[in-house]
Design an enzyme around this catalytic site. Structure first.
Site, PDB file in Angstrom:
ATOM      1  N   HIS A  24       5.108   9.363  93.503  1.00  0.00           N
ATOM      2  CA  HIS A  24       4.411   8.121  93.868  1.00  0.00           C
ATOM      3  C   HIS A  24       5.367   7.173  94.604  1.00  0.00           C
ATOM      4  O   HIS A  24       5.011   6.581  95.618  1.00  0.00           O
ATOM      5  CB  HIS A  24       3.923   7.382  92.613  1.00  0.00           C
ATOM      6  CG  HIS A  24       2.838   8.079  91.843  1.00  0.00           C
ATOM      7  ND1 HIS A  24       2.915   8.322  90.492  1.00  0.00           N
ATOM      8  CD2 HIS A  24       1.638   8.563  92.237  1.00  0.00           C
ATOM      9  CE1 HIS A  24       1.811   8.917  90.081  1.00  0.00           C
ATOM     10  NE2 HIS A  24       1.021   9.089  91.118  1.00  0.00           N
ATOM     11  N   LYS A  48     -12.276   7.032  81.661  1.00  0.00           N
ATOM     12  CA  LYS A  48     -11.127   7.929  81.710  1.00  0.00           C
ATOM     13  C   LYS A  48     -10.148   7.617  80.578  1.00  0.00           C
ATOM     14  O   LYS A  48      -9.958   6.447  80.227  1.00  0.00           O
ATOM     15  CB  LYS A  48     -10.422   7.729  83.057  1.00  0.00           C
ATOM     16  CG  LYS A  48     -10.004   9.028  83.707  1.00  0.00           C
ATOM     17  CD  LYS A  48      -9.630   8.818  85.147  1.00  0.00           C
ATOM     18  CE  LYS A  48      -8.550   9.790  85.557  1.00  0.00           C
ATOM     19  NZ  LYS A  48      -8.202   9.668  86.973  1.00  0.00           N
ATOM     20  N   ARG A  97      -0.269  16.797  97.998  1.00  0.00           N
ATOM     21  CA  ARG A  97       0.803  17.733  97.648  1.00  0.00           C
ATOM     22  C   ARG A  97       0.497  19.159  98.055  1.00  0.00           C
ATOM     23  O   ARG A  97       1.400  19.963  98.178  1.00  0.00           O
ATOM     24  CB  ARG A  97       1.008  17.734  96.117  1.00  0.00           C
ATOM     25  CG  ARG A  97       1.652  16.517  95.579  1.00  0.00           C
ATOM     26  CD  ARG A  97       1.391  16.385  94.118  1.00  0.00           C
ATOM     27  NE  ARG A  97      -0.020  16.096  93.897  1.00  0.00           N
ATOM     28  CZ  ARG A  97      -0.516  15.516  92.812  1.00  0.00           C
ATOM     29  NH1 ARG A  97       0.279  15.212  91.817  1.00  0.00           N
ATOM     30  NH2 ARG A  97      -1.803  15.285  92.707  1.00  0.00           N
ATOM     31  N   SER A 135       1.357  14.095  87.442  1.00  0.00           N
ATOM     32  CA  SER A 135       1.395  13.296  86.205  1.00  0.00           C
ATOM     33  C   SER A 135       0.903  14.104  85.002  1.00  0.00           C
ATOM     34  O   SER A 135       1.485  14.034  83.914  1.00  0.00           O
ATOM     35  CB  SER A 135       0.550  12.035  86.352  1.00  0.00           C
ATOM     36  OG  SER A 135       1.095  11.216  87.364  1.00  0.00           O
TER      37      SER A 135
HETATM   38  P1  ADP Z   1      -5.424   9.733  90.894  1.00  0.00           P
HETATM   39  O1  ADP Z   1      -5.909   9.859  89.489  1.00  0.00           O
HETATM   40  O2  ADP Z   1      -6.166   8.698  91.706  1.00  0.00           O
HETATM   41  O3  ADP Z   1      -5.258  11.029  91.641  1.00  0.00           O
HETATM   42  P2  ADP Z   1      -2.540   9.665  90.699  1.00  0.00           P
HETATM   43  O4  ADP Z   1      -1.727   8.624  90.001  1.00  0.00           O
HETATM   44  O5  ADP Z   1      -2.494  11.043  90.160  1.00  0.00           O
HETATM   45  O6  ADP Z   1      -3.992   9.063  90.736  1.00  0.00           O
HETATM   46  O7  ADP Z   1      -2.114   9.708  92.230  1.00  0.00           O
HETATM   47  C1  ADP Z   1      -2.163   8.557  93.054  1.00  0.00           C
HETATM   48  C2  ADP Z   1      -1.874   8.975  94.494  1.00  0.00           C
HETATM   49  O8  ADP Z   1      -0.550   9.479  94.594  1.00  0.00           O
HETATM   50  C3  ADP Z   1      -2.792  10.091  94.976  1.00  0.00           C
HETATM   51  O9  ADP Z   1      -3.019   9.911  96.362  1.00  0.00           O
HETATM   52  C4  ADP Z   1      -1.979  11.330  94.724  1.00  0.00           C
HETATM   53  O10 ADP Z   1      -2.378  12.402  95.565  1.00  0.00           O
HETATM   54  C5  ADP Z   1      -0.575  10.805  95.084  1.00  0.00           C
HETATM   55  N1  ADP Z   1       0.474  11.574  94.434  1.00  0.00           N
HETATM   56  C6  ADP Z   1       0.620  11.856  93.132  1.00  0.00           C
HETATM   57  N2  ADP Z   1       1.728  12.596  92.924  1.00  0.00           N
HETATM   58  C7  ADP Z   1       2.303  12.784  94.150  1.00  0.00           C
HETATM   59  C8  ADP Z   1       3.458  13.477  94.640  1.00  0.00           C
HETATM   60  N3  ADP Z   1       4.256  14.153  93.815  1.00  0.00           N
HETATM   61  N4  ADP Z   1       3.703  13.447  95.957  1.00  0.00           N
HETATM   62  C9  ADP Z   1       2.866  12.787  96.783  1.00  0.00           C
HETATM   63  N5  ADP Z   1       1.768  12.131  96.412  1.00  0.00           N
HETATM   64  C10 ADP Z   1       1.480  12.122  95.104  1.00  0.00           C
END
Ligand code: ADP
Length: 167
Positions: A24, A48, A97, A135
């Site tokens: 992130h 959620k 990703r 995550s």
């Molecule tokens: P959501 O539940 O909305 O997917 P996340 O917190 O999992 O929320 O992800 C928020 C954003 O960050 C999303 O666009 C996700 O694709 C991106 N993201 C999460 N992990 C990574 C990573 N390792 N590299 C690039 N983008 C990421």
């Protein structure tokens, strides 16, 4: 790289950030050198189940984005497109990703476009160092006492210790 490529353009980066990872932060760091402002939006979805409360996720993000003056942290319990409109953000930014992420994100972008045609989704591919950071997997690893220090900032790794189920 110095200078702004899209002066005056504000981007929204929505996510659960449950927990925030180096993936992130990499997206945020790259975005804040491109857009005039980046609004990180911590999702609060009553349907959620999150590991960390909204307050904790916001507090993490506020501390983690402190080095970047053009990044703000907000919460949102409405459609993200509505949030973007309300804050005059033209871009909805999502990190991708993998091809699996892309197919999900692509469909989401079509839905969002239907709701808010004036907000454009931009995809930013992950840096290769972070493509395995997810995550959900990090939460599982931490619950088994695995070392997550290379995946999340130290403050987050410390906070995750309380969810350890295996000692
Ligand atoms: P959501 O539940 O909305 O997917 P996340 O917190 O999992 O929320 O992800 C928020 C954003 O960050 C999303 O666009 C996700 O694709 C991106 N993201 C999460 N992990 C990574 C990573 N390792 N590299 C690039 N983008 C990421």
């Amino acid at each position: 790289m110095a200078g702004l490529w899209f002066p005056m353009v504000k981007a929204v980066l929505p996510g659960s950030f449950d927990p925030p990872t180096f993936g992130h932060l990499n997206i945020i760091e790259r975005a804040c050198s491109i857009f005039e402002r980046v609004l990180v939006v911590v999702a609060v979805n009553r349907e959620k189940h999150y590991l960390f409360s909204a307050e904790e996720r916001v507090a993490f993000m506020q501390e983690l984005v402190a080095p970047w003056p053009n990044v703000e942290v907000h919460t949102c319990d409405t459609l993200v497109v509505e949030f973007a409109r309300k804050h005059q953000c033209r871009v909805l930014l999502r990190g991708v990703r993998s091809v699996q992420d892309f197919s999900y994100e692509f469909e989401l972008s079509i839905l969002n476009k239907g709701v808010g045609p004036d907000v454009e989704t931009f995809f930013m591919p992950t840096d290769q160092k972070y493509f395995v950071l997810r995550s959900s997997a990090i939460k599982e690893l931490a619950s088994f006492g695995g070392d997550v220090s290379g995946m999340v900032p130290p403050m987050v790794a410390k906070a995750m210790e309380r969810f350890r189920t295996v000692t």
